[in-house]
Design an enzyme around this catalytic site. Structure first.
Site: not given
Length: 346
Positions: A63, A210-211, A213-216, A236-237
């Site tokens: 990181y 990523s609980p 969803g990467r912010g989604f 990302l896909p």
């Protein structure tokens, strides 16, 4: 919105490690999600988290690279080191062409650990993960060196990230694995088939990265519209338009249920992870104190069996379109290592 309450403690795995029941993923403060957070703000966030009871801090040498560990080292001065459970990782190497490599031979494991200790300014790492599996080195060889580092007191507990069930079993046979870190959320449920049952059979703690969803699951499709050009998620896909138009249905349904429940979509998504069991610790990341407080509030959101079933019907494992990563990053699905016997023979 659910109010933040005290952060309970939990046993992670069966080897004696105790952590806050919700951790803090620190990656986004320094890397991959656009411009780094200004150091003063990042240190303030980290210290606020610790004061609020979020004491399980997750970083890695990749990181930045390296700058995130240095940041944590600064934040943990003035006696704060003893108040936290510090997790870092080794095994991913960034090359100049932007590709990732993976390395876990004994010499590298030791040098990586000692470098992390220096950057963090500590004498021991509480939980040291192999971040990705080096498929050229038998897992037993890597674990052998990690076991030595435990015996020397440089690390206290060993973890794996994105490892297959068979790799987890082989590693655990050399030295007990305390935790497996894996992506697990309402939009990443493939691990429920094989990885989660294996961890539970062996008494290994589960750390869900990523609980949200990467912010989604916190912001929905508008997140993708506002990403900076150098934000890793842009490539990302699941964030590509053809997939995003489908995946937004999941967010909209979670949002509707959260409104009915009197909490935010992020809190509902996090609460779902918390309700998976007492052996699961999610580590949502954020750069904002307001979001951190909101995430802590998820601990007080109670879900009935009927609500859990409703969420799981909305977020079927096969519902989300797009892979979790692009082809540049390995996952547990391609993490098998050579057998020790064949490696010795070679």
């Amino acid at each position: 919105m659910a109010e933040a309450c005290g952060v309970r403690r939990m046993k992670l795995g069966s080897q004696g490690l105790e952590v806050s029941a919700q951790g803090l993923g620190c990656m986004g403060l320094s890397a991959f999600y656009g411009a780094p957070t200004p150091e003063t703000n990042a240190v303030a966030l980290l210290r606020h988290a610790i004061k609020a009871g979020v004491t399980f801090l997750d970083t890695s040498d990749i990181y930045g690279p390296e700058t995130n560990e240095l940041l944590l080292g600064k934040a943990l001065k003035d006696g704060l080191r003893e108040k936290v459970e510090l997790a870092t990782k080794f095994g991913i190497i960034a090359s100049e062409d932007g590709k990732f490599g993976f390395r876990a031979d004994p010499e590298y494991v030791r040098s990586a650990c000692e470098a992390s200790l220096r950057r963090l300014g500590v004498t021991s790492i509480d939980l040291y993960y192999q971040h990705r599996i080096d498929t050229t080195v038998p897992i037993e060889v890597t674990m052998g060196e990690l076991k030595k580092l435990v015996e020397e007191g440089k690390i206290k507990y060993i973890g794996l990230s994105e490892a297959s069930a068979s790799t987890i079993r082989r590693a655990h046979a050399v030295h007990p694995i305390t935790a497996v870190q894996i992506e697990w959320s309402l939009w990443s449920r493939d691990v429920e088939e094989d990885i989660i049952p294996t961890c539970r059979e062996l008494g290994i703690g589960i750390v869900a990265y990523s609980p949200l969803g990467r912010g989604f699951l916190a912001a929905g499709p508008k997140l993708a519209e506002n990403l900076e050009d150098d934000d890793y998620r842009k490539g990302l896909p699941r964030f590509q338009e053809e997939n995003l138009n489908h995946n937004k249905i999941l967010y909209e349904k979670v949002q509707a249920m959260a409104t009915k429940k009197g909490c935010t979509p992020a809190q509902l998504a996090l609460a779902w992870v918390h309700h998976q069991g007492d052996d699961v610790c999610p580590i949502p990341g954020t750069s904002k104190i307001e979001n951190l407080n909101q995430n802590i509030g998820a601990l007080s959101v109670k879900l009935t069996p009927e609500e859990m079933a409703e969420l799981e019907a909305i977020a079927r494992p096969d519902f989300v379109k797009g892979e979790r990563y692009d082809s540049n990053m390995a996952t547990y699905k391609d993490s098998e290592t050579p057998l020790l016997s064949s490696w010795k023979a070679a």
